[in-house]
Design a protein around this motif. Structure first.
Motif, short mmCIF file in Angstrom:
data_model
loop_
_atom_site.label_atom_id
_atom_site.label_comp_id
_atom_site.label_asym_id
_atom_site.label_seq_id
_atom_site.Cartn_x
_atom_site.Cartn_y
_atom_site.Cartn_z
N THR A 145 0.87 -1.11 -0.05
CA THR A 145 0.11 0.03 0.09
C THR A 145 0.84 1.31 -0.12
O THR A 145 0.42 2.31 -0.38
CB THR A 145 -0.86 -0.10 1.16
OG1 THR A 145 -0.12 -0.14 2.38
CG2 THR A 145 -1.92 -1.26 0.98
N LYS A 146 2.08 1.20 0.59
CA LYS A 146 2.93 2.26 0.58
C LYS A 146 3.59 2.73 -0.70
O LYS A 146 3.38 4.12 -1.30
CB LYS A 146 4.26 2.15 1.43
CG LYS A 146 3.64 2.19 2.94
CD LYS A 146 5.05 1.78 3.76
CE LYS A 146 4.71 1.91 5.25
NZ LYS A 146 5.87 1.42 6.16
N LEU A 147 3.75 1.86 -1.76
CA LEU A 147 4.04 2.20 -3.11
C LEU A 147 3.18 2.21 -3.91
O LEU A 147 3.22 2.43 -5.07
CB LEU A 147 5.23 1.12 -3.46
CG LEU A 147 6.74 1.47 -2.82
CD1 LEU A 147 7.68 0.18 -3.09
CD2 LEU A 147 7.14 2.84 -2.64
N GLY A 148 1.91 1.38 -3.87
CA GLY A 148 0.53 1.27 -4.60
C GLY A 148 0.93 0.16 -5.61
O GLY A 148 0.63 0.76 -6.79
N TYR A 149 1.08 -0.86 -5.27
CA TYR A 149 1.21 -1.97 -6.36
C TYR A 149 0.86 -3.55 -5.51
O TYR A 149 0.81 -3.54 -4.69
CB TYR A 149 2.58 -1.95 -6.96
CG TYR A 149 3.63 -2.51 -6.12
CD1 TYR A 149 3.99 -3.79 -5.94
CD2 TYR A 149 4.48 -1.58 -5.51
CE1 TYR A 149 4.93 -4.31 -5.29
CE2 TYR A 149 5.61 -1.98 -4.79
CZ TYR A 149 5.77 -3.22 -4.56
OH TYR A 149 6.96 -3.87 -3.86
N LEU A 150 0.22 -4.22 -6.69
CA LEU A 150 0.34 -5.84 -6.40
C LEU A 150 1.33 -6.36 -6.79
O LEU A 150 1.75 -6.11 -8.13
CB LEU A 150 -0.87 -6.12 -7.00
CG LEU A 150 -2.50 -5.49 -6.62
CD1 LEU A 150 -3.62 -6.17 -7.48
CD2 LEU A 150 -2.48 -5.97 -5.02
N CYS A 151 1.90 -7.56 -6.17
CA CYS A 151 2.89 -8.19 -6.59
C CYS A 151 2.26 -9.54 -6.94
O CYS A 151 1.67 -10.38 -5.66
CB CYS A 151 4.10 -8.57 -5.64
SG CYS A 151 5.37 -9.29 -5.97
N LEU A 152 2.01 -10.03 -7.98
CA LEU A 152 1.23 -11.24 -8.33
C LEU A 152 2.29 -12.40 -8.47
O LEU A 152 3.27 -12.20 -9.00
CB LEU A 152 0.14 -11.11 -9.48
CG LEU A 152 -0.90 -10.14 -9.55
CD1 LEU A 152 -1.52 -10.10 -10.92
CD2 LEU A 152 -1.88 -10.43 -8.21
N GLU A 153 1.72 -13.37 -7.83
CA GLU A 153 2.70 -14.72 -8.22
C GLU A 153 2.08 -15.75 -8.88
O GLU A 153 0.73 -16.03 -8.81
CB GLU A 153 2.91 -15.33 -6.57
CG GLU A 153 3.57 -14.14 -5.62
CD GLU A 153 3.78 -14.54 -4.01
OE1 GLU A 153 3.01 -15.67 -3.87
OE2 GLU A 153 4.07 -13.81 -3.41
N ASN B 195 -4.87 5.66 -7.33
CA ASN B 195 -4.93 6.17 -5.99
C ASN B 195 -6.39 5.81 -5.40
O ASN B 195 -6.49 5.72 -4.09
CB ASN B 195 -4.81 7.96 -6.11
CG ASN B 195 -3.16 7.97 -6.28
OD1 ASN B 195 -2.54 6.93 -5.77
ND2 ASN B 195 -2.87 8.98 -6.80
N ILE B 196 -7.24 6.23 -6.42
CA ILE B 196 -8.64 5.75 -5.86
C ILE B 196 -8.98 4.27 -5.28
O ILE B 196 -9.43 4.38 -4.15
CB ILE B 196 -9.64 6.19 -6.97
CG1 ILE B 196 -9.62 7.71 -7.41
CG2 ILE B 196 -11.14 5.82 -6.52
CD1 ILE B 196 -10.47 7.79 -8.41
N ALA B 197 -8.45 3.60 -5.95
CA ALA B 197 -8.71 2.03 -5.74
C ALA B 197 -7.84 1.78 -4.30
O ALA B 197 -8.35 1.00 -3.56
CB ALA B 197 -8.18 1.13 -6.66
N LEU B 198 -6.57 2.50 -4.07
CA LEU B 198 -5.81 2.14 -3.00
C LEU B 198 -6.57 2.90 -1.69
O LEU B 198 -6.51 2.50 -0.79
CB LEU B 198 -4.53 3.02 -3.01
CG LEU B 198 -3.49 2.60 -2.15
CD1 LEU B 198 -3.13 1.15 -2.34
CD2 LEU B 198 -2.09 3.32 -2.54
N LYS B 199 -7.26 4.05 -1.92
CA LYS B 199 -8.01 4.65 -0.81
C LYS B 199 -9.09 3.81 -0.20
O LYS B 199 -9.02 3.58 0.80
CB LYS B 199 -8.74 6.01 -1.43
CG LYS B 199 -9.21 6.81 -0.23
CD LYS B 199 -10.25 7.92 -0.79
CE LYS B 199 -11.35 7.44 -1.32
NZ LYS B 199 -12.21 8.60 -1.74
N HIS B 200 -9.86 3.05 -1.32
CA HIS B 200 -11.03 2.10 -0.91
C HIS B 200 -10.28 0.90 -0.26
O HIS B 200 -11.12 0.28 0.64
CB HIS B 200 -11.86 1.99 -2.08
CG HIS B 200 -12.63 3.09 -2.33
ND1 HIS B 200 -13.42 3.57 -1.64
CD2 HIS B 200 -12.69 4.00 -3.47
CE1 HIS B 200 -14.27 4.78 -2.21
NE2 HIS B 200 -13.68 4.80 -3.33
#
Length: 297
Positions: free
Chosen positions: A161-169, A182-187
């Motif tokens: 959440t700090k850098l704003g990304y998903l790390c998919l595996e 940013n909007i998705a991160l807020k919710h």
């Protein structure tokens, strides 16, 4: 066509090819219908079946209104059967040799307009666990274009959440890094900080999206969520979770994103899969030009 040979072939593909029950059923149905066609046309011997007869059969299917994909599958089933016969020295020539399968039309995916996306995403309430969770999931799906299977499989350690990304595996390896708006991160942050802990169980602490019981939300559960808000939004389109993935890709390309960047975000192994989203946009532009310039509007 001999019933005995057909039975031996079915036994062969069942035991040797290790096909799924659905695929096996499709092969059997295709060959039975081909056999019925041969019988109706008084063709009883395998050696009498030639390329012309098979082409006529494919034309018959086309005239009967069969989809191109169905015709292509029927030909594939017949080809496998005759390759088996050839390999077992039951025929001297394969009548399907060099027969080209009909090209299936690429179906353009259904997409939402940006306004329709706004309407859909505004449906969940934001004052209770379910509404806040649903809002976070829908916003995240549209913000990242990830697959439904990836969405429900997310764990807390997939999220930065700090850098704003998903790390998919995939397996034990990182498959791709996907940025979050940013909007998705807020919710998403609102859901995690204020509501997720209300149903959280100690043994499930790593699961991101939970149901009321504190377990991982299922794929079927999320489909119901999308269906509920689609109905509530009163959008006259068939909306599935995949519709948001399609819409995400098209809207990115419409704003000038490079197709290879979109390919990487979506996780497509082949760029041609991603390019169909460009085709969607090009088709719309072509229609707009046509309406403006054609003499009989």
């Amino acid at each position: 066509m001999s019933e005995l040979i057909l039975d031996k072939y079915i036994s062969y593909i069942k035991n040797e090819k290790e096909l799924t029950s659905n695929t096996l059923e499709a092969y059997m149905t295709d060959l039975k219908q081909f056999k019925d066609y041969l019988t109706e046309n008084n063709i009883d011997k395998l050696k009498d079946v030639n390329k012309t007869i098979i082409i006529k059969y494919l034309m018959y299917l086309q005239k009967s209104g069969k989809a191109t994909s169905t015709i292509a599958r029927r030909l594939a089933s017949i080809r496998c059967f005759y390759q088996y016969l050839l390999n077992h020295s039951l025929i001297k020539e394969d009548p399907t040799h060099n027969l080209r399968s009909p090209r299936c039309e690429r179906k353009l995916p259904d997409i939402l307009t940006k306004n329709e996306v706004d309407i859909l995403l505004s449906q969940p309430s934001e004052d209770n666990f379910k509404g806040v969770r649903d809002k976070a999931m829908l916003e995240l799906l549209y913000a990242t274009g990830i697959r439904v299977s990836e969405l429900i499989a997310l764990n807390m350690d997939n999220l930065n959440t700090k850098l704003g990304y998903l790390c998919l595996e995939e397996g034990n390896q990182i498959s791709r890094i996907v940025p979050i708006s940013n909007i998705a991160l807020k919710h998403l942050t609102n859901y995690i900080d204020n509501y997720r802990k209300k149903v959280l169980k100690a043994e499930q602490k790593n699961i991101l999206f939970l149901n009321y019981s504190g377990n991982r939300l299922t794929r079927q559960g999320f489909w119901k969520i999308v269906r509920k808000y689609s109905k509530k939004a009163n959008i006259n389109k068939k909306i599935t979770p995949h519709t948001l993935r399609h819409s995400f890709a098209v809207h990115l390309l419409q704003t000038g994103a490079d197709v290879r960047m979109v390919q990487e975000i979506l996780g497509h192994s082949n760029i041609s899969t991603t390019q169909i989203y460009s085709l969607t946009d090009d088709t719309k532009k072509l229609k707009d030009i046509y309406k403006k310039l054609h003499p009989r509007k």
